[in-house]
Design a protein around this motif. Structure first.
Motif, mmCIF file in Angstrom:
data_model
loop_
_atom_site.group_PDB
_atom_site.id
_atom_site.type_symbol
_atom_site.label_atom_id
_atom_site.label_comp_id
_atom_site.label_asym_id
_atom_site.label_seq_id
_atom_site.Cartn_x
_atom_site.Cartn_y
_atom_site.Cartn_z
ATOM 1 N N SER A 222 46.133 92.994 39.156
ATOM 2 C CA SER A 222 46.272 92.979 37.699
ATOM 3 C C SER A 222 45.700 94.205 37.035
ATOM 4 O O SER A 222 46.135 94.600 35.963
ATOM 5 N N VAL A 223 44.745 94.860 37.657
ATOM 6 C CA VAL A 223 44.036 95.937 36.986
ATOM 7 C C VAL A 223 44.915 97.148 36.759
ATOM 8 O O VAL A 223 44.757 97.862 35.787
ATOM 9 N N PHE A 224 45.898 97.361 37.644
ATOM 10 C CA PHE A 224 46.703 98.572 37.494
ATOM 11 C C PHE A 224 47.515 98.543 36.219
ATOM 12 O O PHE A 224 47.758 99.566 35.594
ATOM 13 N N SER A 225 47.921 97.352 35.816
ATOM 14 C CA SER A 225 48.783 97.260 34.649
ATOM 15 C C SER A 225 48.069 97.593 33.356
ATOM 16 O O SER A 225 48.707 97.748 32.325
ATOM 17 N N GLN A 226 46.746 97.743 33.397
ATOM 18 C CA GLN A 226 46.004 97.930 32.160
ATOM 19 C C GLN A 226 45.818 99.393 31.777
ATOM 20 O O GLN A 226 45.801 99.723 30.604
ATOM 21 N N GLY A 227 45.637 100.276 32.756
ATOM 22 C CA GLY A 227 45.230 101.611 32.367
ATOM 23 C C GLY A 227 45.957 102.763 33.008
ATOM 24 O O GLY A 227 45.776 103.892 32.591
ATOM 25 N N GLN B 153 56.631 100.245 36.130
ATOM 26 C CA GLN B 153 56.507 98.790 36.095
ATOM 27 C C GLN B 153 57.248 98.184 34.906
ATOM 28 O O GLN B 153 56.840 97.147 34.374
ATOM 29 N N SER B 154 58.321 98.827 34.496
ATOM 30 C CA SER B 154 59.084 98.321 33.360
ATOM 31 C C SER B 154 60.495 98.890 33.401
ATOM 32 O O SER B 154 60.768 99.880 34.093
ATOM 33 N N ILE B 155 61.370 98.254 32.630
ATOM 34 C CA ILE B 155 62.738 98.727 32.450
ATOM 35 C C ILE B 155 62.936 98.969 30.957
ATOM 36 O O ILE B 155 62.675 98.071 30.144
ATOM 37 N N PRO B 156 63.364 100.156 30.559
ATOM 38 C CA PRO B 156 63.581 100.415 29.139
ATOM 39 C C PRO B 156 64.549 99.400 28.528
ATOM 40 O O PRO B 156 65.434 98.872 29.208
ATOM 41 N N LYS B 157 64.372 99.151 27.245
ATOM 42 C CA LYS B 157 65.201 98.157 26.570
ATOM 43 C C LYS B 157 66.613 98.666 26.293
ATOM 44 O O LYS B 157 67.537 97.870 26.122
ATOM 45 N N ILE B 158 66.757 99.982 26.205
ATOM 46 C CA ILE B 158 68.055 100.536 25.830
ATOM 47 C C ILE B 158 68.579 101.461 26.926
ATOM 48 O O ILE B 158 67.836 101.920 27.790
ATOM 49 N N CYS C 48 59.916 102.897 38.130
ATOM 50 C CA CYS C 48 59.067 102.758 39.317
ATOM 51 C C CYS C 48 58.476 101.357 39.285
ATOM 52 O O CYS C 48 57.676 101.047 38.402
ATOM 53 N N ILE C 49 58.857 100.525 40.239
ATOM 54 C CA ILE C 49 58.498 99.113 40.225
ATOM 55 C C ILE C 49 58.026 98.709 41.620
ATOM 56 O O ILE C 49 58.635 99.080 42.623
ATOM 57 N N THR C 50 56.959 97.939 41.687
ATOM 58 C CA THR C 50 56.428 97.530 42.987
ATOM 59 C C THR C 50 57.170 96.319 43.545
ATOM 60 O O THR C 50 57.594 95.434 42.801
ATOM 61 N N SER D 295 66.788 93.379 38.860
ATOM 62 C CA SER D 295 66.194 94.548 38.200
ATOM 63 C C SER D 295 67.011 95.805 38.479
ATOM 64 O O SER D 295 67.239 96.620 37.584
ATOM 65 N N LEU D 296 67.436 95.972 39.709
ATOM 66 C CA LEU D 296 68.248 97.129 40.068
ATOM 67 C C LEU D 296 69.530 97.169 39.247
ATOM 68 O O LEU D 296 69.932 98.229 38.735
ATOM 69 N N ILE D 297 70.179 96.042 39.095
ATOM 70 C CA ILE D 297 71.410 95.964 38.302
ATOM 71 C C ILE D 297 71.146 96.395 36.862
ATOM 72 O O ILE D 297 71.904 97.190 36.274
ATOM 73 N N GLU D 298 70.070 95.881 36.267
ATOM 74 C CA GLU D 298 69.760 96.229 34.880
ATOM 75 C C GLU D 298 69.437 97.712 34.742
ATOM 76 O O GLU D 298 69.902 98.379 33.804
#
Length: 478
Positions: free
Chosen positions: A17-22, A298-303, A312-314, A336-339
């Protein structure tokens, strides 16, 4: 020793969880296309690949903790409050004496990635902790200077790149611009407050110039001694010219020093492209001529974006190996790959080998499952580009380089597809076929107003229960 063990156990629990913070880089709308024809050509070739693997492997694999960041003093980092920081750093860097990956077999990594349908790789030659996974001549802090030194594959990066190159992968070298082990970056004269250089560069210009030379020399090694390198993936975006610091950087919550942490990227890029013509430079978050594609983490842009980017996703919850990690299902990764692809991007999936140098059976299984889907549906993913109306609910669209478009229909986990698949817009050409890739079968379809209806036979509804997604191929109504 008890304190050290307590620290290790804490990070085993907190590293997911810590990586997602900083440490996470978000996406940005800023982009500048390269002007070099060879770079432009390689960039378009990279955009065709769509799916790659990033491998985090270093000292942190030995205790199975978050990569590098436990050395850092920032609000989002938590260590045992009874521990002494200097003791922790000594323990962490001392892991070099224990790192002996005798089961290191990069060919098995390359096979797992190929079986997953991946087309490019990014390997961590050095993370922020400064531990080198290649045989650099500019530091003794390296895998080839410990118990693994006598192994024929001690120059780890060479053998990783060779193994993936043999499988026709595009090769990427991850390199951390900050180096927390270097006396030219974290100088023992001062405390190490955070991720930044820990002395005032304005007062000690000689020391910073030594660091710039050190960085230049290591990148020169990587782009000279390790065969063809297609991507130089530079992490640590806080090491940058002061004038480029923007709200994106400030949002990380780290201190912004008053001095310039630039390392002369024009000089580095000129050298790298002399050594490797056309190499892609990915100076993460430092928007401009040396960030050839953007890297939301760790995210996919909304647009959708027509400019090059990569999510870049684990595969699990961490970049590197941690015990008892919880891995995403193959269906979730495929969704996720499709999106990502429908929005114009590529996906770089993070996989961390163990300290012994192996991938876990569960990781290999997940990769195999992803590859089985791509083996029959990959035409709708590879070599495609995004269109403006990229989705309608769970139906996502891509465009091939010929006349065909694709509809990728995501099926919720553990459910069957609908017998009637429908979407608004992106209508097939009147009188043409709608083709199900996985069955090599034309399906019955019709258009009502601006809505398309595709009918799936009952036998296929049952057959594709728990299947990640269906891929339909058709000519678009112009």
């Amino acid at each position: 020793m008890k304190k050290i063990i307590k620290i290790q156990l804490f990070f085993l629990l907190s590293s997911l969880s810590v990586f997602s913070q900083g440490g996470v880089h978000s996406t940005s709308s800023k982009y500048e296309y390269p002007s070099d024809p060879q770079v432009k050509q390689k960039l378009e070739s990279w955009r065709d690949l769509k799916f790659g693997m990033i491998i985090h492997w270093g000292l942190y694999a030995v205790p199975g903790i978050i990569e590098s960041w436990s050395l850092c003093n920032e609000d989002w980092i938590n260590r045992d409050s009874t521990s002494k920081y200097d003791e922790y750093k000594k323990w962490y860097w001392g892991l070099n004496s224990q790192f002996n990956p005798t089961k290191f077999n990069p060919e098995s990594w390359a096979k797992a990635a190929k079986d997953a349908g991946m087309k490019y790789v990014v390997f961590t030659t050095k993370h922020h902790d400064g531990f080198n996974m290649f045989d650099t001549k500019f530091s003794d802090f390296k895998i080839s200077n410990g118990p693994f030194a006598s192994n024929p594959k001690a120059d780890v990066a060479k053998y990783v790149f060779d193994a993936f190159r043999k499988e026709n992968f595009m090769i990427g070298a991850y390199y951390s611009k900050p180096d927390w082990h270097s006396q030219y970056f974290w100088w023992d004269r001062y405390a190490t407050a955070d991720r930044n250089v820990n002395y005032d560069i304005r007062k000690f210009p000689w020391r910073w110039n030594q660091f710039k030379d050190f960085t230049y020399n290591q990148i020169n090694e990587l782009t000279t001694n390790y065969g063809g390198i297609d991507i130089l993936w530079l992490d640590g975006g806080w090491v940058r010219p002061l004038e480029t610091v923007n709200d994106e950087v400030r949002s990380w919550g780290a201190r912004i020093p008053e001095w310039n942490q630039e390392i002369d990227m024009p000089k580095i890029a000129k050298m790298a492209r002399t050594n490797q013509p056309g190499i892609l430079m990915v100076d993460r978050t430092v928007h401009g001529p040396f960030e050839n594609y953007r890297t939301p983490e760790q995210s996919i842009p909304k647009i959708k974006s027509d400019t090059p980017w990569e999510s870049c996703i684990t595969l699990g919850g961490a970049w590197g190996y941690v015990p008892n990690d919880q891995f995403k299902s193959s269906t979730k990764v495929i969704h996720s790959l499709i999106e990502v692809v429908s929005k114009g991007g590529s996906m770089l999936l993070g996989v961390g080998p163990t300290a012994e140098g192996t991938l876990l059976p569960e990781q290999i299984l997940r990769l195999k499952e992803i590859g089985e889907w791509l083996n029959v549906n990959g035409e709708a993913i590879y070599n495609t580009r995004a269109i403006d109306a990229f989705n309608d609910k769970e139906v996502f669209f891509t465009k091939g380089k010929s006349k065909f478009h694709y509809a990728l229909v995501r099926i919720p986990e553990n459910q069957s597809p609908s017998a009637v698949i429908s979407w608004t817009g992106n209508s097939p050409k009147a009188g043409s076929n709608v083709f199900l890739l996985s069955e090599n079968l034309n399906l019955k379809w019709e258009k009502k107003a601006n809505k398309t209806f595709v009918y799936l036979p009952s036998t296929l509804v049952e057959k594709y229960k728990s299947y990640p997604a269906l891929a339909l191929k058709f000519e678009l109504q112009q």
